[in-house]
Design an enzyme around this catalytic site. Structure first.
Site, mmCIF file in Angstrom:
data_model
loop_
_atom_site.group_PDB
_atom_site.id
_atom_site.type_symbol
_atom_site.label_atom_id
_atom_site.label_comp_id
_atom_site.label_asym_id
_atom_site.label_seq_id
_atom_site.Cartn_x
_atom_site.Cartn_y
_atom_site.Cartn_z
ATOM 1 N N GLU A 38 -1.714 -1.439 -3.834
ATOM 2 C CA GLU A 38 -2.753 -0.376 -3.296
ATOM 3 C C GLU A 38 -2.418 1.135 -3.745
ATOM 4 O O GLU A 38 -1.336 1.496 -2.945
ATOM 5 C CB GLU A 38 -3.021 -0.705 -1.946
ATOM 6 C CG GLU A 38 -4.418 0.017 -1.352
ATOM 7 C CD GLU A 38 -4.822 -0.466 -0.064
ATOM 8 O OE1 GLU A 38 -5.431 0.482 0.817
ATOM 9 O OE2 GLU A 38 -4.734 -1.513 0.301
ATOM 10 N N HIS B 194 -0.267 4.451 -0.459
ATOM 11 C CA HIS B 194 -1.057 5.413 0.022
ATOM 12 C C HIS B 194 -1.256 6.652 -0.699
ATOM 13 O O HIS B 194 -1.139 8.023 -0.416
ATOM 14 C CB HIS B 194 -0.610 6.151 1.576
ATOM 15 C CG HIS B 194 -0.866 5.130 2.752
ATOM 16 N ND1 HIS B 194 -0.058 5.307 3.967
ATOM 17 C CD2 HIS B 194 -1.755 4.273 3.005
ATOM 18 C CE1 HIS B 194 -0.581 4.267 4.447
ATOM 19 N NE2 HIS B 194 -1.575 3.964 4.167
ATOM 20 N N GLU C 256 -10.036 4.144 -1.223
ATOM 21 C CA GLU C 256 -10.333 4.533 0.256
ATOM 22 C C GLU C 256 -10.481 6.037 0.233
ATOM 23 O O GLU C 256 -11.145 6.623 1.220
ATOM 24 C CB GLU C 256 -9.129 4.234 1.226
ATOM 25 C CG GLU C 256 -8.080 4.889 1.020
ATOM 26 C CD GLU C 256 -6.892 4.614 2.016
ATOM 27 O OE1 GLU C 256 -6.531 5.279 2.964
ATOM 28 O OE2 GLU C 256 -6.352 3.313 2.008
ATOM 29 N N HIS D 162 -12.110 -0.490 2.654
ATOM 30 C CA HIS D 162 -10.829 -0.074 3.552
ATOM 31 C C HIS D 162 -11.495 0.081 4.934
ATOM 32 O O HIS D 162 -12.501 0.718 5.366
ATOM 33 C CB HIS D 162 -10.485 1.368 3.154
ATOM 34 C CG HIS D 162 -9.622 2.057 4.044
ATOM 35 N ND1 HIS D 162 -9.730 3.059 4.779
ATOM 36 C CD2 HIS D 162 -8.105 1.789 3.946
ATOM 37 C CE1 HIS D 162 -8.557 3.578 5.288
ATOM 38 N NE2 HIS D 162 -7.663 2.807 4.833
ATOM 39 N N ASP E 152 0.921 -1.039 -0.001
ATOM 40 C CA ASP E 152 0.100 -0.018 -0.083
ATOM 41 C C ASP E 152 0.736 1.368 0.009
ATOM 42 O O ASP E 152 1.574 1.541 1.099
ATOM 43 C CB ASP E 152 -0.841 0.056 1.428
ATOM 44 C CG ASP E 152 -1.847 1.229 1.407
ATOM 45 O OD1 ASP E 152 -1.713 1.994 0.474
ATOM 46 O OD2 ASP E 152 -2.853 1.139 2.243
#
Length: 389
Positions: free
Chosen positions: A240, A216, A266, A316, A214
């Site tokens: 991700e 972000h 998310e 999420h 991930d």
């Protein structure tokens, strides 16, 4: 049945220093959220949660003010079971009657950000009330559940290349997980540093444990492509948020240039954002956050889009108890869901705010049978950690 009282709090729960972690969000010292309480005239209480900040920390004064002073007056006296109509009222604003009559959205200008976080909190609370009023879990109202337990993955993974393997093996030992997720991206300063950590993680957990990463949304398109190339042989379950959600065409470029499945969502709100991702072929896995995307109502619409495009759903769920348990109900009812996120970072908003414990065993989580969302919020704990706004 009518809504009698609506109240929201900014809840901030300290995280002990020993349990803190550092990522691209910085050192996480508290877990924050907007927690909403909705009470009916016959005494049923529903709980909701809204999020407007990165990760688990952030400022919630504006969202709580919005809920208490602008949203709450619109809810008093309404039947809480009119969930769809209330959703459209809050989304379309002064044009909600015209939108309802015409059969298409006419959203107010502030249709994203705080507005959707507030709608999400309200929506979760209304579904909680609806389930409790019928003495049924929410998943039954959504059409039933497809399993009593669902596979889960451990979500964490901030350690450096020397210790990331030990950290992830600790997750596996703790919960019997056969899938784990680690963080990459800006926290590592360069794609090759992230790639080295991934290689160390894979070497430690072996070939049979699913490994997700991930970022972000912190890579550029070019760096996301570089990173994906460097770890192409590591058999990653998904990559991700390679780039920011605002750059959906860039995300599509990353997906087209790699064999690693892309997961995202998310930071997205409403079915319209997820429709765009599907049409642009930007993602393989949708990850709506139920405290931000529009609640259970909108998550089920997003699930339908995922199913229609033959994509998958993995919400999420780095969240407090209301949003986490809402995610369990959506996963249970959605034909597109396949795995549940379980935070291995410190999460007092999930474990200390409510009386119930998450039923975790052998890498699976039980779908609750209790009415509504299935949580009992400790109001004394909540008020002890409420921030005055």
């Amino acid at each position: 049945m009518k809504i009698k009282r609506v109240e929201a709090w900014w809840v901030r729960i300290p995280i002990t220093e020993a349990n803190q972690h550092r990522s691209d969000f910085g050192q996480v010292t508290t877990f924050d959220a907007a927690i909403l309480r909705v009470e009916t005239d016959d005494g049923i209480v529903g709980w909701g949660e809204g999020k407007n900040a990165a990760g688990s920390a952030g400022a919630y004064g504006a969202l709580v003010h919005l809920l208490n002073h602008e949203v709450a007056p619109q809810l008093i006296g309404r039947d809480p079971r009119d969930i769809n109509d209330i959703w459209e009222l809050l989304y379309n604003g002064v044009r909600h009657r015209a939108a309802s009559a015409s059969g298409h959205a006419m959203p107010q200008l502030s249709r994203r950000g705080l507005s959707l976080a507030a709608i999400s909190a309200v929506d979760l609370a209304l579904w909680d009330i609806f389930g409790k009023s019928l003495d049924q879990p929410v998943w039954r109202l959504l059409g039933g559940r497809k399993a009593e337990r669902m596979r889960a993955y451990a979500s964490g993974g901030w350690a450096n290349a020397e210790t990331i393997g030990q950290q992830l093996l600790g997750y596996i030992e703790k919960g019997g997980f056969r899938a784990v997720k680690m963080r990459v991206g800006a926290m590592d300063a360069a794609p090759h540093v992230s790639a080295a950590r991934v290689r160390a993680a894979r070497a430690a957990v072996g070939p049979d444990v699913e490994l997700m990463v991930d970022a972000h949304g912190t890579f550029t398109v070019a760096d996301a492509k570089r990173f994906a190339r460097l770890v192409e042989d590591q058999n990653l379950a998904w990559f991700e948020e390679p780039v920011i959600g605002d750059d959906k065409s860039g995300m599509a470029e990353v997906r087209a240039g790699s064999t690693i499945p892309i997961a995202a969502g998310e930071s997205e709100t409403t079915r319209f954002d997820f429709r765009d991702m599907a049409v642009l072929k930007a993602a393989d896995i949708f990850q709506p956050d139920l405290a931000f995307c529009g609640g259970i109502t909108e998550a089920m619409r997003i699930s339908a889009i995922a199913s229609a495009f033959n994509l998958r759903l993995a919400p999420h769920l780095w969240a407090g108890a209301p949003a986490f348990y809402a995610g369990l109900h959506v996963c249970a009812a959605s034909p597109a869901s396949f795995i549940i996120e379980y935070s291995l970072g410190a999460n007092p908003m999930l474990h200390d705010l409510v009386e119930e414990d998450v039923d975790l065993g052998c890498g699976t989580i039980a779908i609750p049978d209790r009415p509504g969302l299935g949580v009992t919020v400790s109001e004394s704990f909540l008020k002890a950690h409420a921030v005055k706004v």
